[in-house]
Design an enzyme around this catalytic site. Structure first.
Site, PDB file in Angstrom:
ATOM      1  N   LYS A 116       0.809  -1.222   0.000  1.00 48.52           N
ATOM      2  CA  LYS A 116       0.000   0.000   0.000  1.00 48.52           C
ATOM      3  C   LYS A 116       0.839   1.267   0.000  1.00 48.52           C
ATOM      4  O   LYS A 116       0.381   2.307  -0.463  1.00 48.52           O
ATOM      5  CB  LYS A 116      -0.938  -0.031   1.191  1.00 48.52           C
ATOM      6  CG  LYS A 116      -1.966  -1.136   1.048  1.00 48.52           C
ATOM      7  CD  LYS A 116      -2.751  -1.232   2.313  1.00 48.52           C
ATOM      8  CE  LYS A 116      -4.161  -1.598   1.997  1.00 48.52           C
ATOM      9  NZ  LYS A 116      -5.043  -1.203   3.085  1.00 48.52           N
ATOM     10  N   LYS A 158      -1.645   1.977   9.654  1.00 51.25           N
ATOM     11  CA  LYS A 158      -2.085   0.938   8.710  1.00 51.25           C
ATOM     12  C   LYS A 158      -0.910   0.078   8.248  1.00 51.25           C
ATOM     13  O   LYS A 158       0.199   0.582   8.078  1.00 51.25           O
ATOM     14  CB  LYS A 158      -2.732   1.589   7.477  1.00 51.25           C
ATOM     15  CG  LYS A 158      -4.006   2.357   7.797  1.00 51.25           C
ATOM     16  CD  LYS A 158      -4.507   3.128   6.588  1.00 51.25           C
ATOM     17  CE  LYS A 158      -5.429   2.306   5.724  1.00 51.25           C
ATOM     18  NZ  LYS A 158      -6.084   3.154   4.677  1.00 51.25           N
ATOM     19  N   GLY A 164      -8.400  -6.635   4.344  1.00 53.76           N
ATOM     20  CA  GLY A 164      -9.473  -7.083   5.240  1.00 53.76           C
ATOM     21  C   GLY A 164      -9.510  -6.323   6.554  1.00 53.76           C
ATOM     22  O   GLY A 164     -10.035  -6.816   7.547  1.00 53.76           O
ATOM     23  N   GLY A 165      -8.970  -5.121   6.552  1.00 52.76           N
ATOM     24  CA  GLY A 165      -9.031  -4.278   7.748  1.00 52.76           C
ATOM     25  C   GLY A 165      -8.065  -4.699   8.844  1.00 52.76           C
ATOM     26  O   GLY A 165      -8.087  -4.137   9.940  1.00 52.76           O
ATOM     27  N   TYR A 202      -7.029  10.028  10.337  1.00 56.60           N
ATOM     28  CA  TYR A 202      -8.266   9.249  10.445  1.00 56.60           C
ATOM     29  C   TYR A 202      -9.430  10.190  10.149  1.00 56.60           C
ATOM     30  O   TYR A 202      -9.648  11.171  10.864  1.00 56.60           O
ATOM     31  CB  TYR A 202      -8.387   8.665  11.861  1.00 56.60           C
ATOM     32  CG  TYR A 202      -9.633   7.838  12.065  1.00 56.60           C
ATOM     33  CD1 TYR A 202      -9.764   6.593  11.469  1.00 56.60           C
ATOM     34  CD2 TYR A 202     -10.690   8.313  12.845  1.00 56.60           C
ATOM     35  CE1 TYR A 202     -10.910   5.835  11.644  1.00 56.60           C
ATOM     36  CE2 TYR A 202     -11.836   7.552  13.029  1.00 56.60           C
ATOM     37  CZ  TYR A 202     -11.937   6.320  12.422  1.00 56.60           C
ATOM     38  OH  TYR A 202     -13.073   5.570  12.599  1.00 56.60           O
ATOM     39  N   LEU A 203     -10.144   9.906   9.086  1.00 56.96           N
ATOM     40  CA  LEU A 203     -11.251  10.782   8.691  1.00 56.96           C
ATOM     41  C   LEU A 203     -12.506  10.409   9.473  1.00 56.96           C
ATOM     42  O   LEU A 203     -12.820   9.229   9.627  1.00 56.96           O
ATOM     43  CB  LEU A 203     -11.491  10.681   7.182  1.00 56.96           C
ATOM     44  CG  LEU A 203     -10.280  11.037   6.308  1.00 56.96           C
ATOM     45  CD1 LEU A 203     -10.610  10.900   4.833  1.00 56.96           C
ATOM     46  CD2 LEU A 203      -9.785  12.451   6.600  1.00 56.96           C
ATOM     47  N   GLU A 275      -9.777   2.739  -4.688  1.00 61.67           N
ATOM     48  CA  GLU A 275     -10.641   3.067  -3.553  1.00 61.67           C
ATOM     49  C   GLU A 275     -10.277   4.437  -2.983  1.00 61.67           C
ATOM     50  O   GLU A 275      -9.091   4.727  -2.765  1.00 61.67           O
ATOM     51  CB  GLU A 275     -10.502   1.997  -2.461  1.00 61.67           C
ATOM     52  CG  GLU A 275     -10.962   0.627  -2.947  1.00 61.67           C
ATOM     53  CD  GLU A 275     -11.143  -0.395  -1.817  1.00 61.67           C
ATOM     54  OE1 GLU A 275     -11.932  -1.327  -1.993  1.00 61.67           O
ATOM     55  OE2 GLU A 275     -10.486  -0.252  -0.762  1.00 61.67           O
ATOM     56  N   ASN A 289      -7.400  -2.236  -5.712  1.00 56.64           N
ATOM     57  CA  ASN A 289      -7.571  -3.680  -5.798  1.00 56.64           C
ATOM     58  C   ASN A 289      -7.390  -4.106  -7.245  1.00 56.64           C
ATOM     59  O   ASN A 289      -8.093  -3.627  -8.135  1.00 56.64           O
ATOM     60  CB  ASN A 289      -8.946  -4.102  -5.281  1.00 56.64           C
ATOM     61  CG  ASN A 289      -9.053  -3.893  -3.784  1.00 56.64           C
ATOM     62  OD1 ASN A 289      -8.132  -4.188  -3.037  1.00 56.64           O
ATOM     63  ND2 ASN A 289     -10.159  -3.336  -3.343  1.00 56.64           N
ATOM     64  N   ARG A 291      -8.094  -6.629  -9.129  1.00 55.00           N
ATOM     65  CA  ARG A 291      -8.891  -7.829  -9.423  1.00 55.00           C
ATOM     66  C   ARG A 291     -10.356  -7.426  -9.591  1.00 55.00           C
ATOM     67  O   ARG A 291     -10.706  -6.264  -9.382  1.00 55.00           O
ATOM     68  CB  ARG A 291      -8.785  -8.797  -8.240  1.00 55.00           C
ATOM     69  CG  ARG A 291      -9.229  -8.127  -6.956  1.00 55.00           C
ATOM     70  CD  ARG A 291      -9.387  -9.068  -5.785  1.00 55.00           C
ATOM     71  NE  ARG A 291      -9.460  -8.341  -4.534  1.00 55.00           N
ATOM     72  CZ  ARG A 291     -10.534  -7.786  -4.023  1.00 55.00           C
ATOM     73  NH1 ARG A 291     -11.679  -7.833  -4.682  1.00 55.00           N
ATOM     74  NH2 ARG A 291     -10.494  -7.150  -2.865  1.00 55.00           N
TER      75      ARG A 291
HETATM   76  P1  ADP Z   1      -8.045  -3.024   3.757  1.00 55.87           P
HETATM   77  O1  ADP Z   1      -7.182  -3.276   2.577  1.00 55.87           O
HETATM   78  O2  ADP Z   1      -7.539  -3.673   5.005  1.00 55.87           O
HETATM   79  O3  ADP Z   1      -9.484  -3.281   3.477  1.00 55.87           O
HETATM   80  P2  ADP Z   1      -8.374  -0.119   3.324  1.00 55.87           P
HETATM   81  O4  ADP Z   1      -7.247   0.836   3.240  1.00 55.87           O
HETATM   82  O5  ADP Z   1      -9.079  -0.462   2.068  1.00 55.87           O
HETATM   83  O6  ADP Z   1      -7.863  -1.456   4.080  1.00 55.87           O
HETATM   84  O7  ADP Z   1      -9.439   0.408   4.352  1.00 55.87           O
HETATM   85  C1  ADP Z   1     -10.577  -0.348   4.681  1.00 55.87           C
HETATM   86  C2  ADP Z   1     -11.624   0.545   5.299  1.00 55.87           C
HETATM   87  O8  ADP Z   1     -11.086   1.174   6.486  1.00 55.87           O
HETATM   88  C3  ADP Z   1     -12.050   1.721   4.412  1.00 55.87           C
HETATM   89  O9  ADP Z   1     -13.066   1.337   3.505  1.00 55.87           O
HETATM   90  C4  ADP Z   1     -12.552   2.679   5.464  1.00 55.87           C
HETATM   91  O10 ADP Z   1     -13.818   2.267   5.914  1.00 55.87           O
HETATM   92  C5  ADP Z   1     -11.556   2.497   6.610  1.00 55.87           C
HETATM   93  N1  ADP Z   1     -10.434   3.449   6.494  1.00 55.87           N
HETATM   94  C6  ADP Z   1      -9.278   3.271   5.809  1.00 55.87           C
HETATM   95  N2  ADP Z   1      -8.484   4.363   5.878  1.00 55.87           N
HETATM   96  C7  ADP Z   1      -9.140   5.279   6.638  1.00 55.87           C
HETATM   97  C8  ADP Z   1      -8.868   6.628   7.096  1.00 55.87           C
HETATM   98  N3  ADP Z   1      -7.733   7.251   6.775  1.00 55.87           N
HETATM   99  N4  ADP Z   1      -9.793   7.245   7.872  1.00 55.87           N
HETATM  100  C9  ADP Z   1     -10.945   6.614   8.212  1.00 55.87           C
HETATM  101  N5  ADP Z   1     -11.257   5.367   7.827  1.00 55.87           N
HETATM  102  C10 ADP Z   1     -10.390   4.690   7.049  1.00 55.87           C
END
Ligand code: ADP
Length: 449
Positions: A116, A158, A164-165, A202-203, A275, A289, A291
């Site tokens: 990432k 992160k 997957g969060g 963090y938004l 995304e 992503n 895929r």
């Molecule tokens: P993963 O690859 O683990 O799914 P992502 O980067 O796609 O991680 O983030 C997954 C979800 O986490 C996002 O859809 C959002 O809901 C939340 N998220 C990610 N980054 C932020 C951020 N900077 N502020 C708030 N929420 C976030």
């Protein structure tokens, strides 16, 4: 064009790919674990090969077994679906080395976006807007504190290899940051074998808006609109919509242009999703992503493009079937992910399907591998069906979804249908007034009623 494709997946997505192949006159090979001998994708494919025991590492993630299955059946290409090996650059590489075609982007692009930090650096180069945060990986806590002071709390740690969060932790102040730093890295190490982390602001009230693109090997990239995937539980999407009603047409076109320009510059081939988080009129890229996505059907319904067919077409070297000017967005589509889970506590609830009645009628699509008498094995993801509805506007798609969910009967296992019914009836949801934090609050609120 290929004459035979191996589908390296199971469940509804294996069927989805199989359907596209059949319409294109391409023969299919299903692979399956011993737990999936009776699965629908095995029944419907032209040929099938058992690739191992139930455990995913020994079956659906077993690269050698899948390649052997392709070799013995004479398949020319492999479609990985989503999950499993779909974003595994080593697998994509192996597929090529063994003389097969991987239906997806190049191993280089999969690898680049799988990291990432590298993904964000690349996007920055192409002038794609990012979430404010660290410039690359964070090596120590002291630097993390400095970055947090600069961008302001709350911040999010992160994992570079995230998915997957997992490996994601919020911190609202400096002392929380120390804990988040430790926990996120330990979780990342456990889940991905890599504890590299980075930081983002963090938004507090963003929407998750993603952009669908697809590129061919001739330099063409199509932009197929956005999806609103803000309804999430534990960072997992639950219900998705296309197109997002929170965006003006101007905003939609501008992010579409930014995304497709970046992908053209990168030379990206096949389907991909960028995304973004969208807040206060700004888009911030979070990840890509490389895929097909679970939620691709909502895009198919509003564009009338068969994404899987296009994936196959471009992988075989043909040009995309459409030009950007041929894409006309029409109507509204919603997808509900139906899981075999207890709708109260979300614990998986595998078991035997006793009664199954599929909803139908105008504007209703069901992507599922269920049938009466089928026993859902306990080893895999709990997604058992995707119900998708389409209407000329959002309200029509919602009402149709409510009607379709009412018609749908699944007995033998608990499902998340009741959760979807509650969401669809909620006035805030009806107004489209929701962010990525909305669903968790909604579930909490509904518990106490
Ligand atoms: P993963 O690859 O683990 O799914 P992502 O980067 O796609 O991680 O983030 C997954 C979800 O986490 C996002 O859809 C959002 O809901 C939340 N998220 C990610 N980054 C932020 C951020 N900077 N502020 C708030 N929420 C976030």
């Amino acid at each position: 064009m290929f004459s035979k494709i191996l589908i390296a997946n199971r469940g509804e997505i294996a069927l989805r790919i199989l359907r596209a192949c059949r319409e294109m006159g391409i023969k299919t090979v299903a692979v399956h674990s011993t737990a999936d001998t009776d699965a629908m994708h095995v029944r419907l494919a032209d040929e099938s090969v058992c690739i191992g025991p139930p455990s995913v590492t020994e079956s659906y993630l077993n690269k050698r077994a899948i390649l052997s299955a392709a070799a013995i059946t004479g398949a020319e290409a492999i479609h990985p679906g989503y999950g499993f090996l779909s974003e595994n650059a080593d697998f994509a590489e192996l597929v090529g080395e063994h003389g097969f075609v991987f239906i997806g982007p190049s191993p280089e692009h999969i690898r680049m976006m799988g990291d990432k930090i590298q993904a964000k650096t690349t996007m920055k180069k192409f002038k794609v807007p990012l979430v404010p945060g660290s410039d690359g990986a964070l090596t120590d806590l002291a630097t993390a504190k400095k970055v947090a002071d600069k961008i302001g709390y709350p911040v999010l740690i992160k994992a570079a290899a995230g998915g997957g969060g997992r490996g994601m932790k919020v911190a609202s102040n400096e002392s929380e940051l120390e804990e988040a730093w430790q926990v996120a890295r330990a979780e990342a190490k456990m889940a991905f074998g890599n504890d590299e982390v980075y930081m983002e602001k963090y938004l507090d009230k963003p929407k998750h808006i993603e952009v669908q693109i697809i590129g061919d090997q001739h330099g063409n990239v199509l932009f197929l609109g956005e999806r609103d995937c803000s309804l999430q539980r534990r960072h997992q999407k639950v219900l998705e919509e296309a197109l997002p009603t929170c965006l003006t047409e101007k905003e939609r076109n501008s992010i579409g242009e930014i995304a497709s320009r970046a992908m053209k510059q990168l030379g990206y081939k096949n389907a991909g999703t960028l995304e973004f988080l969208y807040q206060d009129g700004h888009f911030c890229f979070i990840e890509m992503n490389t895929r097909l996505q679970v939620e691709h059907p909502v895009t198919e319904l509003v564009t009338d493009v068969d994404l899987v067919a296009e994936q196959i077409r471009v992988a075989s070297g043909e040009r995309l079937n459409f030009k950007q000017k041929d894409i006309h967005f029409k109507g509204h589509a919603i997808e509900c992910r139906i899981n075999a889970e207890d709708p109260e506590n979300f614990l998986p609830n595998p078991g035997k399907i006793e009664v199954f009645h599929s909803p139908g009628g105008l504007g209703v699509r069901l992507d599922s591998a269920l049938y009466v008498g089928y026993t859902i094995p306990p080893y895999y993801d709990s997604l058992i069906a995707k119900l998708i509805t389409y209407g000329h506007d959002r309200e029509t798609a919602i009402v149709r979804m409510q009607r379709a969910l009412e018609e749908m009967v699944i007995t033998g296992v608990k499902t998340t249908i009741p959760l979807h019914q509650k969401i669809l009836a909620d006035p805030e949801f009806r107004k489209g007034d929701y962010t990525i934090h909305w669903l968790e609050n909604f579930i909490e609120k509904n518990k106490s009623i």
